[in-house]
Scaffold this motif. Sequence first.
Motif, short mmCIF file in Angstrom:
data_model
loop_
_atom_site.label_atom_id
_atom_site.label_comp_id
_atom_site.label_asym_id
_atom_site.label_seq_id
_atom_site.Cartn_x
_atom_site.Cartn_y
_atom_site.Cartn_z
N GLU A 168 0.82 -1.20 0.00
CA GLU A 168 0.00 0.00 0.00
C GLU A 168 0.86 1.25 0.00
OE1 GLU A 168 -1.66 -2.93 3.16
OE2 GLU A 168 0.27 -2.03 2.63
N SER A 186 -3.26 3.54 -2.79
CA SER A 186 -2.98 2.61 -3.87
C SER A 186 -2.46 1.30 -3.31
CB SER A 186 -1.94 3.20 -4.84
OG SER A 186 -2.46 4.29 -5.54
N CYS A 187 -2.91 0.23 -3.91
CA CYS A 187 -2.43 -1.11 -3.57
C CYS A 187 -1.82 -1.69 -4.83
CB CYS A 187 -3.57 -1.97 -3.07
SG CYS A 187 -3.13 -3.70 -2.79
N VAL A 188 -0.52 -1.92 -4.80
CA VAL A 188 0.17 -2.49 -5.95
C VAL A 188 0.29 -3.99 -5.76
CG1 VAL A 188 2.32 -2.56 -7.25
CG2 VAL A 188 1.42 -0.37 -6.43
N ARG A 211 -9.80 -0.41 -10.01
CA ARG A 211 -8.57 -1.09 -10.41
C ARG A 211 -8.20 -0.71 -11.84
NH1 ARG A 211 -9.11 -5.29 -13.99
NH2 ARG A 211 -11.21 -6.16 -14.30
N ASP A 212 -6.97 -1.01 -12.17
CA ASP A 212 -6.58 -0.86 -13.56
C ASP A 212 -6.92 -2.16 -14.30
OD1 ASP A 212 -2.96 -1.42 -13.18
OD2 ASP A 212 -4.68 -2.68 -12.73
N LYS A 254 -3.00 -4.65 -11.67
CA LYS A 254 -1.73 -4.33 -11.05
C LYS A 254 -1.88 -3.34 -9.90
CE LYS A 254 0.84 -6.94 -13.60
NZ LYS A 254 1.45 -8.15 -13.00
N THR A 255 -2.92 -2.54 -9.97
CA THR A 255 -3.15 -1.54 -8.93
C THR A 255 -4.63 -1.48 -8.60
OG1 THR A 255 -1.32 -0.20 -9.78
CG2 THR A 255 -2.84 0.88 -8.27
N ASN A 301 -7.06 0.95 -6.32
CA ASN A 301 -7.07 2.22 -5.59
C ASN A 301 -8.30 2.33 -4.69
OD1 ASN A 301 -4.70 3.19 -6.79
ND2 ASN A 301 -5.83 4.06 -8.51
N CYS A 352 -4.30 -3.38 2.55
CA CYS A 352 -4.77 -4.02 1.32
C CYS A 352 -4.68 -5.53 1.52
CB CYS A 352 -3.92 -3.60 0.14
SG CYS A 352 -4.44 -4.32 -1.43
#
Length: 122
Positions: A6, A21-23, A71-72, A76-77, A79, A95
Amino acid sequence: QVEVAESGGGLVQAGGSLTLSCVLSGTAASINVVSWYRQPPKKGRELVASLSGDGLTNYTESVEGRFTISRDNAWKTVNLQMNNLKPEDTAVYYCYAETVYLADLAHTLEAWGQGTLVTVSS
């Protein structure tokens, strides 16, 4: 195996906004759900918002209409857009991801991040 991390926490005044953001890194057969939890000072951890693999969202009542999880396209991410923040939103935000293990589709794996602190001043 998927790991999550995060970022985006900080200090904000009441009424302000933050985006967490959570990657997600690593590989999985699929993603069942990615969620945001939070743990206020001296309280237990609670679910804030979830985004399922098939696109369904769920929010705890106290953040409904103020927070948005997204999300994307590549997962990958993920939010968490937080608007109209209140002092009671102060917490460490975590996350969480549940994924299907690539090497064994019968197993799911869980991943937690280290958390990011959000402080909302009145």
